[in-house]
Design a protein around this motif. Structure first.
Motif, PDB file in Angstrom:
ATOM      1  N   ILE A  17       0.827  -1.198   0.000  1.00 53.43           N
ATOM      2  CA  ILE A  17       0.000   0.000   0.000  1.00 53.43           C
ATOM      3  C   ILE A  17       0.865   1.254   0.000  1.00 53.43           C
ATOM      4  N   TYR A  18       1.906   1.259   0.826  1.00 51.11           N
ATOM      5  CA  TYR A  18       2.777   2.437   0.871  1.00 51.11           C
ATOM      6  C   TYR A  18       3.602   2.581  -0.399  1.00 51.11           C
ATOM      7  N   LEU A  19       4.083   1.466  -0.936  1.00 57.08           N
ATOM      8  CA  LEU A  19       4.874   1.562  -2.161  1.00 57.08           C
ATOM      9  C   LEU A  19       4.048   2.092  -3.327  1.00 57.08           C
ATOM     10  N   THR A  20       2.777   1.696  -3.412  1.00 59.18           N
ATOM     11  CA  THR A  20       1.950   2.227  -4.505  1.00 59.18           C
ATOM     12  C   THR A  20       1.753   3.729  -4.381  1.00 59.18           C
ATOM     13  N   ALA A  70     -16.060  -9.559  -4.284  1.00 63.23           N
ATOM     14  CA  ALA A  70     -15.893  -8.125  -4.011  1.00 63.23           C
ATOM     15  C   ALA A  70     -14.558  -7.621  -4.545  1.00 63.23           C
ATOM     16  N   ALA A  71     -14.081  -8.193  -5.653  1.00 64.99           N
ATOM     17  CA  ALA A  71     -12.761  -7.849  -6.182  1.00 64.99           C
ATOM     18  C   ALA A  71     -12.579  -6.354  -6.462  1.00 64.99           C
ATOM     19  N   PRO A  72     -13.521  -5.671  -7.126  1.00 66.64           N
ATOM     20  CA  PRO A  72     -13.316  -4.237  -7.370  1.00 66.64           C
ATOM     21  C   PRO A  72     -13.200  -3.440  -6.072  1.00 66.64           C
ATOM     22  N   LEU A 103     -10.077  -0.489  -2.000  1.00 66.99           N
ATOM     23  CA  LEU A 103      -9.840  -0.330  -0.575  1.00 66.99           C
ATOM     24  C   LEU A 103      -8.354  -0.228  -0.254  1.00 66.99           C
ATOM     25  N   LEU A 104      -7.530  -1.024  -0.945  1.00 64.60           N
ATOM     26  CA  LEU A 104      -6.124  -1.155  -0.570  1.00 64.60           C
ATOM     27  C   LEU A 104      -5.158  -0.337  -1.416  1.00 64.60           C
ATOM     28  N   GLY A 149     -17.690   4.237  -0.591  1.00 68.61           N
ATOM     29  CA  GLY A 149     -16.704   4.631   0.402  1.00 68.61           C
ATOM     30  C   GLY A 149     -15.973   3.445   1.014  1.00 68.61           C
ATOM     31  N   LYS A 150     -14.776   3.709   1.543  1.00 70.07           N
ATOM     32  CA  LYS A 150     -13.967   2.628   2.105  1.00 70.07           C
ATOM     33  C   LYS A 150     -14.607   2.016   3.345  1.00 70.07           C
TER      34      LYS A 150
END
Length: 502
Positions: free
Chosen positions: A34-37, A325-327, A332-333, A454-455
């Motif tokens: 998540i941080y690298l993206t 719930a793939a999308p 979310l991440l 929303g997340k």
């Protein structure tokens, strides 16, 4: 001396400890991703994942081969106090130094050739050199991990996993935040492995059984088992990264480099089931090895049947929620652009679950010294994904890779279940699969009824889908909880450590 009830609790809590450690490892991996993206470009993120998976192949071949090559003979002696404890460890270190040093040297000296010829990207040579020492570090580290595994110190083993995950994540994220580039980002992995090895030295001292000996008799053979096991673990780890390697070779344009980055985020999520099921393998291996040494075939059959049903249920649970719930999971991440890999995630999560079931089954065969069967099981999905990937990736790129993984996983899962039921007389009724399939279908239908934005609402949806699966499983009585509790019990007939030690 531990009482039977105390030892039973140790096995149960040990499995929970390793499961928690694997979950922590996943969360740490997600934190890195998540941080690298957010901190690097999609193309750099894709290169990070390709190199991470590439170095994982020799790393895991060495750590898993040496871990189980040390753990299996030591586990077989556990009931009589491990009379060959020191001798087994010395032999393990000799093998680790030889093979680990050789692999590290090849990676360091051959970095230019590997990056330029195999990966078609010469710029990856320096990042590859920075991780080249890890195989040697992991090899000697594996001897210590195998020791704590064989002596049933699962809590210490779990602590090593947690420490490694935390330090690796912290160092990699720190390097990326400082803008140090891919070489230094991967250097965080190398430093973390050194720190974990240092901690393992402390833990293995604490794990030494009271009656352990320096070598009271002839050692059980290790070389033939280790060679076949190395072939097996190589197949396992090439299998998990084959799609990434193939995509990297066919990534010609900048858009394809970015697509590889998006795909690798979906593949990371899809590997959740395998990572969690790995805890089952680590706990079952020494237990079944002990039963096999005592020739308790009825108990092995019971353990294998119950384990197969639990694995199928857990894999279906995680895969149905993730795929339906793939999308939402991608949004979310990861940043919004990564949602383009949602269709691939739907296929990958089921395919990787098939891989996971196959690998778990293969480790069961390893634990009873039928490693050639384990290798054959891994060959099924590897040959399938290679054939389909080579045919589909050039034309369909990431979509073709996902189709190849899903097809290979489905075939491998079916073959592995047939192998378990035939070889161990394990009981896995057809009605059980129908009940699990009904739960998965209900999750898919529920997922289509609501598309949150929303997340927070995405988290609510994921929780609701999980509850749907659990409700159907409970209502249909898909799994007998008595059998699940039985997995935590000490195997019948297992002697207490040191009970017959000289």
């Amino acid at each position: 001396m531990a009482t039977p009830s105390t030892q039973a609790r140790g096995l149960g809590t040990g499995g929970i400890s390793i499961g928690f450690a694997k979950l922590f490892f996943l969360f740490a991996g997600y934190a890195v991703s998540i941080y690298l993206t957010q901190l690097v470009s999609p193309a750099t993120y894709g290169d990070y994942n390709v190199l991470s998976q590439f170095i994982t192949v020799p790393n895991m071949v060495l750590i898993q081969t040496l871990l189980f090559a040390v753990s299996r003979p030591m586990s077989a002696e556990y009931g009589v106090g491990c009379p060959n404890y020191d001798a087994l460890r010395r032999r393990g270190f000799r093998v680790a130094a030889g093979f680990g040093g050789l692999v590290a040297a090849v990676l360091f000296l051959g970095a230019d050739l590997i990056a330029g010829r195999f990966m078609q990207d010469p710029a990856l040579a320096d990042p590859l050199r920075i991780v080249a020492p890890i195989p040697l570090i992991y090899a000697v580290y594996a001897v210590n991990v195998g020791t704590v595994n064989a002596t049933r110190r699962f809590q210490l083993q779990a602590s090593l996993d947690i420490f490694m995950a935390a330090t690796k994540a912290g160092l990699i994220i720190a390097a990326a935040a400082l803008g140090l580039g891919l070489t230094f980002i991967l250097g965080g992995f190398t430093l973390a492995s050194l720190l974990a090895f240092g901690l393992s030295i402390v833990f293995v001292t604490l794990a030494r059984p009271a009656g352990a000996g320096a070598g009271a008799g002839p050692l059980p053979p290790m070389a033939s088992f280790a060679i076949v096991l190395a072939l097996f673990t190589a197949g396992v780890n090439v299998l998990q990264g084959f799609d990434l390697f193939l995509l990297k070779r066919h990534a010609i344009t900048a858009a394809q480099d970015d697509a590889l980055g998006f795909y690798s985020s979906a593949q990371l999520i899809a590997r959740v089931p395998y990572s969690l099921m790995n805890a089952v393998s680590l706990v079952m291996f020494p237990l079944i090895a002990t039963l096999h040494a005592g020739r308790d075939h009825a108990e092995i059959s019971r353990y294998v049947g119950a384990t197969a049903r639990v694995c199928v249920l857990l894999l279906a649970f995680m895969s149905s929620v993730g795929a339906s719930a793939a999308p939402e999971v991608q949004r979310l991440l990861f940043p919004a652009a990564y949602a383009s890999a949602a269709d691939e995630l739907r296929l990958l999560v089921w395919g990787m679950s098939g891989y996971s079931l196959t690998i778990t089954a293969a480790w069961i065969f390893n634990s009873v010294q039928r490693t050639r069967v384990a290798v054959a099981l891994i060959a099924v999905p590897l040959i399938t994904v290679a054939g389909l990937g080579l045919a589909l990736v050039p034309g369909r790129f990431t979509a073709g890779a996902a189709i190849a993984v899903a097809s290979a996983g489905a075939l491998a899962g079916l073959v592995s279940l047939l192998a378990l039921t035939r070889s161990f007389a394990a009981r896995v009724p057809l009605l059980f699969f129908l009940k699990v399939a009904a739960a998965a279908v209900c999750v898919e239908l529920a997922a289509r009824a609501w598309m949150p934005a929303g997340k927070l609402m995405i988290l609510v949806k994921l929780a609701a889908l999980a509850l749907v699966f659990i409700a159907v499983v409970v209502a249909t009585k898909a799994l007998n909880l008595v059998e699940v509790r039985a997995l935590r019990k000490r195997p019948a007939g297992e002697a207490q450590p040191g009970a017959n030690a000289p």
